[in-house]
Write a protein that holds these residues in place. Sequence first.
Motif, short mmCIF file in Angstrom:
data_model
loop_
_atom_site.label_atom_id
_atom_site.label_comp_id
_atom_site.label_asym_id
_atom_site.label_seq_id
_atom_site.Cartn_x
_atom_site.Cartn_y
_atom_site.Cartn_z
N VAL A 191 -5.28 -5.28 -3.20
CA VAL A 191 -5.59 -6.48 -3.99
C VAL A 191 -4.40 -6.82 -4.87
O VAL A 191 -3.98 -7.99 -4.95
CB VAL A 191 -6.86 -6.24 -4.85
N LEU A 192 -3.83 -5.79 -5.51
CA LEU A 192 -2.65 -6.03 -6.36
C LEU A 192 -1.49 -6.58 -5.56
O LEU A 192 -0.80 -7.50 -5.99
CB LEU A 192 -2.20 -4.71 -7.02
N LEU A 193 -1.29 -6.02 -4.38
CA LEU A 193 -0.18 -6.47 -3.54
C LEU A 193 -0.34 -7.94 -3.17
O LEU A 193 0.59 -8.73 -3.31
CB LEU A 193 -0.09 -5.62 -2.27
N ALA A 210 1.69 -7.76 -15.98
CA ALA A 210 0.30 -7.59 -16.37
C ALA A 210 -0.50 -6.94 -15.24
O ALA A 210 -1.37 -6.11 -15.48
CB ALA A 210 -0.31 -8.94 -16.75
N LEU A 211 -0.19 -7.31 -14.01
CA LEU A 211 -0.89 -6.70 -12.87
C LEU A 211 -0.55 -5.21 -12.75
O LEU A 211 -1.31 -4.44 -12.18
CB LEU A 211 -0.52 -7.42 -11.57
N ASN A 212 0.60 -4.82 -13.24
CA ASN A 212 1.02 -3.42 -13.18
C ASN A 212 0.78 -2.66 -14.47
O ASN A 212 1.20 -1.52 -14.60
CB ASN A 212 2.51 -3.33 -12.83
N LEU A 265 -2.15 -10.28 -4.62
CA LEU A 265 -1.99 -11.16 -5.77
C LEU A 265 -0.52 -11.33 -6.12
O LEU A 265 -0.05 -12.44 -6.41
CB LEU A 265 -2.75 -10.60 -6.97
N THR A 266 0.23 -10.23 -6.07
CA THR A 266 1.66 -10.30 -6.42
C THR A 266 2.41 -11.18 -5.43
O THR A 266 3.26 -11.98 -5.82
CB THR A 266 2.28 -8.90 -6.45
N LEU A 267 2.09 -11.03 -4.15
CA LEU A 267 2.79 -11.83 -3.14
C LEU A 267 2.47 -13.31 -3.31
O LEU A 267 3.36 -14.15 -3.20
CB LEU A 267 2.43 -11.35 -1.73
N ILE A 268 1.21 -13.62 -3.63
CA ILE A 268 0.86 -15.03 -3.87
C ILE A 268 1.70 -15.58 -5.02
O ILE A 268 2.28 -16.66 -4.93
CB ILE A 268 -0.65 -15.16 -4.19
N ILE A 269 1.80 -14.80 -6.10
CA ILE A 269 2.58 -15.25 -7.26
C ILE A 269 4.04 -15.44 -6.88
O ILE A 269 4.69 -16.41 -7.28
CB ILE A 269 2.44 -14.26 -8.42
N SER A 270 4.58 -14.51 -6.08
CA SER A 270 5.99 -14.62 -5.68
C SER A 270 6.23 -15.88 -4.86
O SER A 270 7.25 -16.55 -5.03
CB SER A 270 6.41 -13.40 -4.88
N LEU A 273 11.59 -5.52 -2.96
CA LEU A 273 11.57 -5.69 -4.42
C LEU A 273 10.35 -6.50 -4.88
O LEU A 273 10.00 -6.50 -6.05
CB LEU A 273 12.85 -6.39 -4.90
N MET A 274 9.70 -7.21 -3.94
CA MET A 274 8.55 -8.02 -4.31
C MET A 274 7.27 -7.19 -4.42
O MET A 274 6.25 -7.69 -4.89
CB MET A 274 8.33 -9.12 -3.28
N ILE A 275 7.32 -5.95 -3.96
CA ILE A 275 6.10 -5.15 -3.94
C ILE A 275 5.87 -4.48 -5.30
O ILE A 275 6.78 -3.85 -5.83
CB ILE A 275 6.17 -4.12 -2.80
N PRO A 276 4.67 -4.65 -5.87
CA PRO A 276 4.42 -4.11 -7.20
C PRO A 276 4.44 -2.58 -7.22
O PRO A 276 3.98 -1.94 -6.27
CB PRO A 276 3.04 -4.65 -7.56
N GLY A 277 4.99 -2.02 -8.28
CA GLY A 277 5.13 -0.56 -8.39
C GLY A 277 3.82 0.20 -8.25
O GLY A 277 3.76 1.25 -7.60
N MET A 278 2.74 -0.34 -8.83
CA MET A 278 1.46 0.39 -8.80
C MET A 278 0.94 0.57 -7.37
O MET A 278 0.19 1.49 -7.08
CB MET A 278 0.40 -0.37 -9.62
#
Lengths: 304, 284
Positions: free
Chosen positions: A283-285, A230-232, A287-292, B124-129
């Motif tokens: 910001v996306l990064l 969803a973030l992507n 948020l994603t790291l927090i989720i991971s 691999l943890m880094i989002p593509g966008m």
Amino acid sequence: MTKTVRDNLVAYAFLAPFLAVFLTFLFYPIFYSLYLSFHRVTDLYDVFGKMRFVGLDNFVQLIHDGQLWWSLLMTLYYAALVIPLGIAVSLALALLLNNRLPFRSLFRSAYFMPYVLDMFVVGVVWVLIYSPHFGVLNRLLLLFDIDVFLEKGFLGHPLSAMPAVAVANVLKSSGFGMVLYLAAMANISPSLYEAAAMDGADGWQRFRAITFPLLKPVTLFMVIIGVIAALNAFAEIYAMTEGGPNVEVRGRALGATWVTGYYLFRTFYVSLKLGYAAAISYVLLILTLIISVVNMRLFRTERA
Amino acid sequence: MISQNTNRRPQRPLPPQLQATLLYLGLILGAIVVLFPFFWMLTTALKQPGQAYSLDLLPAEPTLDNFGRILRDYGFARYFMNSIIVATSAAFLATLFAALAAYAFAKKDFLLKNQLFLFLLASLMIPGMMYMVPQFAIISRLGLMNTRTAMVLPHLANVFGLFLMKQFMETIPGSLIDSSRIDGASELQVFRSIIVPLSLPIIATLFLLTFQFHWGNFLWQLIVTNKESLYTVPVGLAMFRDAHEELVTLKMAGAAISIIPIGVLFFFTQRLFIEGMTRGAVKG
């Protein structure tokens, strides 16, 4: 040359092409992006030549950016639609297929196939299905006297736009979750079901008490990758709604499908604000790291 | 939970034939729902332009004109070739780079090996966008905008592919490599005559997965080109859609041209696709 030096050189020679690309395009960008986020483009004809250092300005601006906060809210909304629906559809398909039937693998392939296709192109097809007046879905609903979406189409109506995008995405991608669920179901011991049947449990009770709890790791995994997806989210929005249709919130026009991934794309590609877009990427990064991290914690307690 | 319900009378199971019929009904309904968009795309692509919104399930007067026109008059033949070139070369190079690196990780000892592998996996943890802006800036500064190289180059280090290959190559017995070395084979000869032939299943899998990825790598292909002669099928479709909103049957023919090759490829190699795509998830 000693043997170990030579061995190291040989090994790194094999690694070289991969590492060169990795360092240039996957590692360096993390820092380059941070550098860009401290700058502002001042001349669209000379983007890199005339970048001005602005310190933390972009990040300060982010905090006051209503569009960003709204986009995060819409991303959350999108995730809240796609994840439960995706889990339900994947699980339903897996339960249907979890029987020894002729043509089982044919159905499995049919359900998985859309997952390998390009979301953008699939989205273009859904635009036709969802279209106003003559669209096939609207015409079908007319048989039941439902004409709410006739005028604007499903993607043009603020209430239905996001759910419509979510349905298109779920039907395209649930084959993936289905395969994961099927693999997990194959690992459940039949003796559990036999014992439950002896206790007189019916199908629904067996599902609730045995199948669903034992599938929890897969479900959790689906939630995590669902949030990250969803973030992507971009292609489906670009194909179907371009962030719209607009709704009025406190006197401001905001897009009913204005998710963060799409906002990032617009900031970068349409407005050409490279520095600001790089800040949004961060910001996306984060948020994603927090989720991971949360994910890893959850899985660890799961196993303990 | 089960024991609480033992006082309830066990339900009589449905007769097996009825059960099977119900299951098949469910399966067919599922297939109809999941595949309907593709059916509708094809049937619309085969309709006369004036019939674009007719509700006929099968076109009254089917025609291939839409395909002919979009391929010939709207450049899709060229876009198709571009997609083939981009996806094939990217798949070839990404698979080769991953195989070379995986061989080193699977069969060689070198300085910082484990640290390096973890470092690669962490990416691999880094989002593509996240990569859109900086990769664009790098490509642009390298002067590679509007080239096929730009479409392919940033994606040639496939960490997930490296991981798959490493796992596979670890199962190749070291004795085969040693005996070949004793026979005087060079490092590259060992790779070519032992590692590659024995790793063909995983090589085929990764080739297919990267081909599929690049065939649909729409966003990146869109931002690094504005030259019509370089458009791939999805980029061409995006431009066509913006310029000719009303040519619905042609649009669906364009979508079909983008979807059919991957659909056919999947049909013939589905086991490789499904296993390759889900392996990373299952072990997690």
